[in-house]
Design an enzyme around this catalytic site. Structure first.
Site, PDB file in Angstrom:
ATOM      1  CE  LYS A 193      -9.451  -5.693  -8.305  1.00 21.39           C
ATOM      2  NZ  LYS A 193      -8.421  -5.954  -9.325  1.00 21.39           N
ATOM      3  CB  CYS A 194      -7.651  -4.877   0.622  1.00 20.67           C
ATOM      4  SG  CYS A 194      -7.299  -4.320   2.302  1.00 20.67           S
ATOM      5  N   GLY A 195      -5.102  -3.004   0.521  1.00 20.33           N
ATOM      6  CA  GLY A 195      -3.685  -2.904   0.835  1.00 20.33           C
ATOM      7  C   GLY A 195      -3.154  -4.149   1.535  1.00 20.33           C
TER       8      GLY A 195
ATOM      9  CB  THR B 176      -4.882  -7.885  -1.599  1.00 23.54           C
ATOM     10  OG1 THR B 176      -6.162  -7.251  -1.425  1.00 23.54           O
ATOM     11  CG2 THR B 176      -5.037  -9.040  -2.566  1.00 23.54           C
TER      12      THR B 176
END
Length: 200
Positions: free
Chosen positions: A53-55, A57
């Site tokens: 759920k990361c920028g 990803t």
């Protein structure tokens, strides 16, 4: 009691640092089974702490492409999901694996969730950080500058310790198990690929 705990922590740290290569470590796979990294002797490894759920990803797509391009030459990516940065790796390892295969079709090894910083850090990551500390972000890059500003808000001295700073930090390991380089999440894949090719 505090003195005993401190001495014990120092002893454990000394033992970890004394390890001569990554092959001395064992990790848990997605099924919770112990896997010795000696299974990867002779391979060029890229060890990555990841999150779904990361920028960063979407880097999964780039990592899979890199893996497919060089796997037949002895290149392997080892994926370690970690929920320590913004709680961006929620869910079980089974849920994470399902998400990664469905969205990015990953086929490189994915291991159980771990911690990479703090008292519960996996010994492998304690070793990796000792071998290659934080060397800074590229401040000429907008994403690197953003990461620097974000981390400075929480800790003005964040640059002074070797801790992992965020998701998708990568360590490059040669065929002898030596830690050759560390790449922050903002490093472009083209630069990582260039270093991988040198080792292959």
């Amino acid at each position: 009691m505090r003195k005993v705990f401190f001495l014990l922590a120092m002893l454990i740290s000394t033992i970890v640092v004394a390890q001569k290569d990554v092959y001395q470590f064992s990790v848990k796979d997605a099924d919770g089974k112990n896997v010795s990294l000696s299974n990867y002797k002779g391979k060029v490894l890229l060890i990555v702490n990841t999150a779904t759920k990361c920028g960063f990803t979407p880097q999964y797509k780039e990592l899979q492409a890199l893996y497919e391009k060089y796997k037949d030459q002895g290149f392997v990516i080892l994926d370690f999901p970690c929920n320590q940065f913004g709680e961006q790796a929620p869910g079980t390892i089974a849920e994470i694996h399902s998400y990664c295969t469905a969205n990015f079709d990953i086929s490189f090894p994915q291991f159980d969730k771990i911690e990479v910083n703090g008292t519960n850090a996996d010994p492998l990551y304690t070793y990796l950080k000792e071998k290659k500390g934080f060397a800074g972000f590229d401040l000429s890059d907008p994403t690197g500058k953003f990461m620097d500003q974000m981390l400075q808000k929480n800790d003005k001295n964040y640059k002074s310790n070797p801790d992992i700073k965020w998701n998708f930090t990568k360590f490059l390991i040669d065929r002898q198990g030596n830690v050759i380089n560390r790449f922050e999440p903002t490093t472009k894949m083209m630069f990582i690929e260039a270093d991988v090719k040198k080792l292959l």
